[in-house]
Design an enzyme around this catalytic site. Structure first.
Site, PDB file in Angstrom:
ATOM      1  N   GLN A 251     -16.069  29.961   5.822  1.00  0.00           N
ATOM      2  CA  GLN A 251     -15.286  29.442   6.940  1.00  0.00           C
ATOM      3  C   GLN A 251     -13.868  29.983   6.901  1.00  0.00           C
ATOM      4  O   GLN A 251     -13.442  30.600   5.925  1.00  0.00           O
ATOM      5  CB  GLN A 251     -15.298  27.910   6.918  1.00  0.00           C
ATOM      6  CG  GLN A 251     -16.712  27.339   7.088  1.00  0.00           C
ATOM      7  CD  GLN A 251     -16.733  25.856   7.360  1.00  0.00           C
ATOM      8  OE1 GLN A 251     -15.851  25.329   8.029  1.00  0.00           O
ATOM      9  NE2 GLN A 251     -17.759  25.181   6.846  1.00  0.00           N
ATOM     10  N   LYS A 267      -6.096  25.836   4.977  1.00  0.00           N
ATOM     11  CA  LYS A 267      -7.318  25.439   5.676  1.00  0.00           C
ATOM     12  C   LYS A 267      -6.899  24.587   6.872  1.00  0.00           C
ATOM     13  O   LYS A 267      -6.149  23.619   6.717  1.00  0.00           O
ATOM     14  CB  LYS A 267      -8.264  24.662   4.760  1.00  0.00           C
ATOM     15  CG  LYS A 267      -8.916  25.543   3.702  1.00  0.00           C
ATOM     16  CD  LYS A 267     -10.039  24.839   2.979  1.00  0.00           C
ATOM     17  CE  LYS A 267     -10.703  25.771   1.963  1.00  0.00           C
ATOM     18  NZ  LYS A 267     -11.836  25.115   1.260  1.00  0.00           N
ATOM     19  N   GLU A 288     -15.577  22.461   7.020  1.00  0.00           N
ATOM     20  CA  GLU A 288     -14.608  22.221   5.948  1.00  0.00           C
ATOM     21  C   GLU A 288     -13.427  21.479   6.549  1.00  0.00           C
ATOM     22  O   GLU A 288     -12.964  21.819   7.638  1.00  0.00           O
ATOM     23  CB  GLU A 288     -14.151  23.546   5.315  1.00  0.00           C
ATOM     24  CG  GLU A 288     -15.218  24.198   4.463  1.00  0.00           C
ATOM     25  CD  GLU A 288     -14.680  25.339   3.631  1.00  0.00           C
ATOM     26  OE1 GLU A 288     -13.557  25.791   3.900  1.00  0.00           O
ATOM     27  OE2 GLU A 288     -15.380  25.777   2.707  1.00  0.00           O
ATOM     28  N   ALA A 371      -2.872  24.871  -0.373  1.00  0.00           N
ATOM     29  CA  ALA A 371      -3.164  24.762  -1.803  1.00  0.00           C
ATOM     30  C   ALA A 371      -2.442  25.863  -2.559  1.00  0.00           C
ATOM     31  O   ALA A 371      -2.444  27.031  -2.140  1.00  0.00           O
ATOM     32  CB  ALA A 371      -4.666  24.867  -2.057  1.00  0.00           C
ATOM     33  N   ALA A 372      -1.818  25.501  -3.661  1.00  0.00           N
ATOM     34  CA  ALA A 372      -1.118  26.497  -4.480  1.00  0.00           C
ATOM     35  C   ALA A 372      -2.113  27.526  -5.001  1.00  0.00           C
ATOM     36  O   ALA A 372      -3.179  27.174  -5.508  1.00  0.00           O
ATOM     37  CB  ALA A 372      -0.408  25.807  -5.645  1.00  0.00           C
ATOM     38  N   LEU A 374      -3.690  30.289  -7.447  1.00  0.00           N
ATOM     39  CA  LEU A 374      -3.740  30.550  -8.888  1.00  0.00           C
ATOM     40  C   LEU A 374      -3.242  31.965  -9.155  1.00  0.00           C
ATOM     41  O   LEU A 374      -3.149  32.785  -8.235  1.00  0.00           O
ATOM     42  CB  LEU A 374      -5.177  30.381  -9.389  1.00  0.00           C
ATOM     43  CG  LEU A 374      -5.756  28.968  -9.306  1.00  0.00           C
ATOM     44  CD1 LEU A 374      -7.230  28.972  -9.704  1.00  0.00           C
ATOM     45  CD2 LEU A 374      -4.974  28.004 -10.185  1.00  0.00           C
ATOM     46  N   ASP A 440     -21.455  20.459  -2.061  1.00  0.00           N
ATOM     47  CA  ASP A 440     -21.307  21.918  -1.974  1.00  0.00           C
ATOM     48  C   ASP A 440     -20.752  22.521  -3.267  1.00  0.00           C
ATOM     49  O   ASP A 440     -19.915  23.410  -3.229  1.00  0.00           O
ATOM     50  CB  ASP A 440     -20.381  22.248  -0.798  1.00  0.00           C
ATOM     51  CG  ASP A 440     -20.363  23.730  -0.467  1.00  0.00           C
ATOM     52  OD1 ASP A 440     -21.407  24.386  -0.633  1.00  0.00           O
ATOM     53  OD2 ASP A 440     -19.310  24.235  -0.057  1.00  0.00           O
ATOM     54  N   GLU A 445     -15.467  27.646 -11.933  1.00  0.00           N
ATOM     55  CA  GLU A 445     -14.781  28.762 -12.578  1.00  0.00           C
ATOM     56  C   GLU A 445     -14.004  28.308 -13.803  1.00  0.00           C
ATOM     57  O   GLU A 445     -13.622  27.145 -13.923  1.00  0.00           O
ATOM     58  CB  GLU A 445     -13.822  29.442 -11.580  1.00  0.00           C
ATOM     59  CG  GLU A 445     -14.521  30.102 -10.415  1.00  0.00           C
ATOM     60  CD  GLU A 445     -13.552  30.851  -9.516  1.00  0.00           C
ATOM     61  OE1 GLU A 445     -12.410  31.118  -9.956  1.00  0.00           O
ATOM     62  OE2 GLU A 445     -13.930  31.177  -8.378  1.00  0.00           O
ATOM     63  N   ASP A 460     -12.334  24.535  -4.121  1.00  0.00           N
ATOM     64  CA  ASP A 460     -13.075  24.533  -2.862  1.00  0.00           C
ATOM     65  C   ASP A 460     -13.764  23.186  -2.606  1.00  0.00           C
ATOM     66  O   ASP A 460     -14.965  23.026  -2.818  1.00  0.00           O
ATOM     67  CB  ASP A 460     -14.107  25.671  -2.852  1.00  0.00           C
ATOM     68  CG  ASP A 460     -14.590  25.990  -1.447  1.00  0.00           C
ATOM     69  OD1 ASP A 460     -14.044  25.418  -0.493  1.00  0.00           O
ATOM     70  OD2 ASP A 460     -15.529  26.799  -1.303  1.00  0.00           O
TER      71      ASP A 460
END
Length: 567
Positions: A251, A267, A288, A371-372, A374, A440, A445, A460
């Protein structure tokens, strides 16, 4: 004679009424004077009670563990870690009586004492359940002593810079003698970026870089780090310099750039907060939600995990802050004005990127989550792991774990689930997903540098909080099939089931700190109530497990000075 008699009677009645009226007025005057005297007397405790009011966002913004040098563990770091451990043991030493002892079922006396640790005066005086929760010892457990390889990144020293220059002759990207990092070109500064004057001193670094440098083997961030406040503030207020579509994913997502070289993952709002996912829609076809990303970050923090990058809400102008500044031609071609006069766009992706499913402002303003980001994969590579309880993403097929109730026995025989904390890490993640109804979770990770001895990244979460009217028990399959859970996780879950720390209450209070809460609550009341209902379900599953098995609890609290993930 009759008239004289009537006249005397009338005068007597008038005189009596006058006396009665005078008496009533005197009584009323006396009553008013007494009330005024009482109203002017201030309570003796008024000053103390007013000073005891704690503003939200005060305690958890105080720094408990700060590091001015990330390149190696210094003596100051060790002192801070030791001091925190001492504070933890002092808090453990005092106990209080819990009003809701009956709600903590199937918990040992030792665990009850740990849950009930604190000070009575704090519970009485504090007006914030969230503040009291985050002051509890279970949310301030001692950190392991940090070693050099426990930091994800490090700042190069002067000696490191010299070695780098000698090994990489002719390269212009080495650190200068004055140890200052300069922007790649003067052209970037002209485009609106801040002039870079960063040095090896972390105080000169922007918040996003401090966030990256503070990532360790044990957690993505320290909840008490005041830098997190500045990081989320920057994401919510800084001028947006660039917006391009993020490659991959199903998305629409954008990467936003800021003047201090920070970036955030955007998002957009696709549906109203009160809208529930259609019961006829498969989990892999769901929208989402921007508010789901924000709420997931807050819930992860309330559970004490700290494994989701900081997320904040923001109201942006899609015309001036995306359309007019984007360098992404594919994205810019998808902008249009709707029949209602709203500016819309849809981008390019696998699902819902079409003129039939646009993202629209009102007429220009749009709610988004940021979102910060990485550290870049070239700097801090991450490994993607397929979840053992991954769903089939098919309308008809079922995976092995959905058909075999003993599936966990197979999982526990394979590394990395055969040793260390990886199995209970996945179960932590399953509890988080069940509470927010996220089906989902196909992969997770970890940072490659730390191998298997590290935490999982809970990335996510946009498909969470889709339905509040029903729960999805299959999300708890890892817990139900393996019957294993961290003691610290279990104790926090019990705490959040108590009326003093009810999950819905602290979640409501935490979400109220987000900028978008001024527009409307980020989670509706039915969603907050669903959190309490699902928490009760999790505790019931654990209780059932303890009735059938003796090794349900993974004890991560006994080793007070150091935790080993390789057990």
């Amino acid at each position: 004679m009759v008239r004289r008699h009537l006249g005397k009677s009338t005068r007597s009645i008038y005189l009596g009424l006058a006396c009665l009226s005078l008496t009533l007025h005197l009584l009323l005057a006396f009553f008013c004077v007494s009330v005024l005297q009482n109203a002017c007397v201030l309570p003796a405790s008024s000053s103390s009670s007013s000073s005891s009011v704690v503003k939200p966002r005060t305690h958890h913004h105080q720094s408990v563990f700060q590091s001015t040098s990330i390149s190696a563990p210094s003596s100051s770091n060790n002192k801070r870690t030791s001091a925190r451990n001492n504070d933890h043991h002092k808090l453990i030493s005092s106990t209080i009586k819990q009003k809701d002892e009956g709600s903590v079922t199937n918990v040992s006396d030792k665990e009850k004492r740990l849950i009930n640790t604190g000070e009575v005066s704090e519970k009485v005086n504090y007006h914030s359940k969230l503040e009291v929760l985050f002051k509890h010892p279970l949310y301030n457990l001692p950190c392991p002593e940090m070693q050099e390889d426990d930091w994800l990144l490090s700042v190069k020293t002067h000696e490191d810079a010299k070695n780098t220059r000698s090994e990489e002759e002719g390269k212009e990207d080495s650190i200068p003698n004055e140890s200052k990092w300069k922007s790649a070109s003067e052209e970037e500064e002209e485009e609106g970026y801040d002039k870079v004057t960063w040095t090896s001193d972390t105080e000169t670094h922007p918040p996003w870089l401090r966030f990256h440098l503070n990532i360790s083997r044990w957690a993505l961030y320290n909840r008490n780090d005041p830098n997190l406040v500045q990081l989320t503030h920057d994401m919510a207020t800084q001028r947006i310099l660039g917006a391009v579509q993020k490659k991959g994913g199903t998305q629409l997502k954008l990467v936003i750039s800021f003047p201090n070289y920070g970036e955030a993952l955007l998002k957009p709002m696709k549906q109203s907060r009160d809208a529930e996912t259609d019961v006829n829609l498969f989990y892999f076809s769901d929208f989402e939600r921007h508010n789901a990303e924000i709420a997931a970050f807050h819930l992860d923090r309330l559970l004490g995990f700290n494994r989701i990058p900081p997320v904040v809400g923001r109201l942006i102008n899609v015309t001036t802050e995306i359309r007019e500044i984007t360098t992404d031609r594919k994205l810019s071609r998808t902008f249009f004005t709707s029949p209602a006069g709203n500016v819309c766009f849809y981008g390019q992706c696998e699902y819902y990127c079409s003129v039939e499913h646009p993202v629209c402002g009102k007429p220009h303003m749009l709610e988004v989550s940021l979102a910060a980001m990485l550290p870049d994969l070239s700097v801090a590579p991450r490994r993607s792991w397929r979840s053992p309880w991954r769903r089939s993403y098919s309308r008809t097929k079922k995976t092995q774990w959905e058909k075999d109730p003993n599936y966990c026995d197979t999982v526990k025989q394979k590394p990395p689930y055969s040793q260390g904390t990886r199995l209970v890490d996945v179960i932590d993640m399953a509890i988080l997903d069940f509470l927010m109804s996220n089906m989902d979770r196909h992969h997770y990770e970890t940072f490659e540098k730390f191998g298997n001895d590290t935490f999982l990244l809970h990335l996510d979460n946009g498909r969470a909080f889709g339905r509040h009217s029903q729960d999805e028990p299959s999300i708890l399959a890892p817990l139900q099939q393996c019957c294993r859970i961290r003691r610290s996780t279990l104790l926090r879950l019990h705490m959040l089931s108590l009326s003093d720390f009810r999950l819905s209450d602290v979640m409501r209070e935490s979400l109220a700190q987000d900028p978008l809460a001024s527009v409307a609550p980020l989670l509706s009341e039915p969603h907050l109530s669903a959190l309490d209902r699902r928490l009760a379900t999790v505790l019931q599953v654990i209780k059932t497990c303890k009735e059938k098995h003796n090794d349900v609890i993974y004890n991560d609290l006994d080793q007070s000075q150091h935790y080993s993930l390789t057990a």
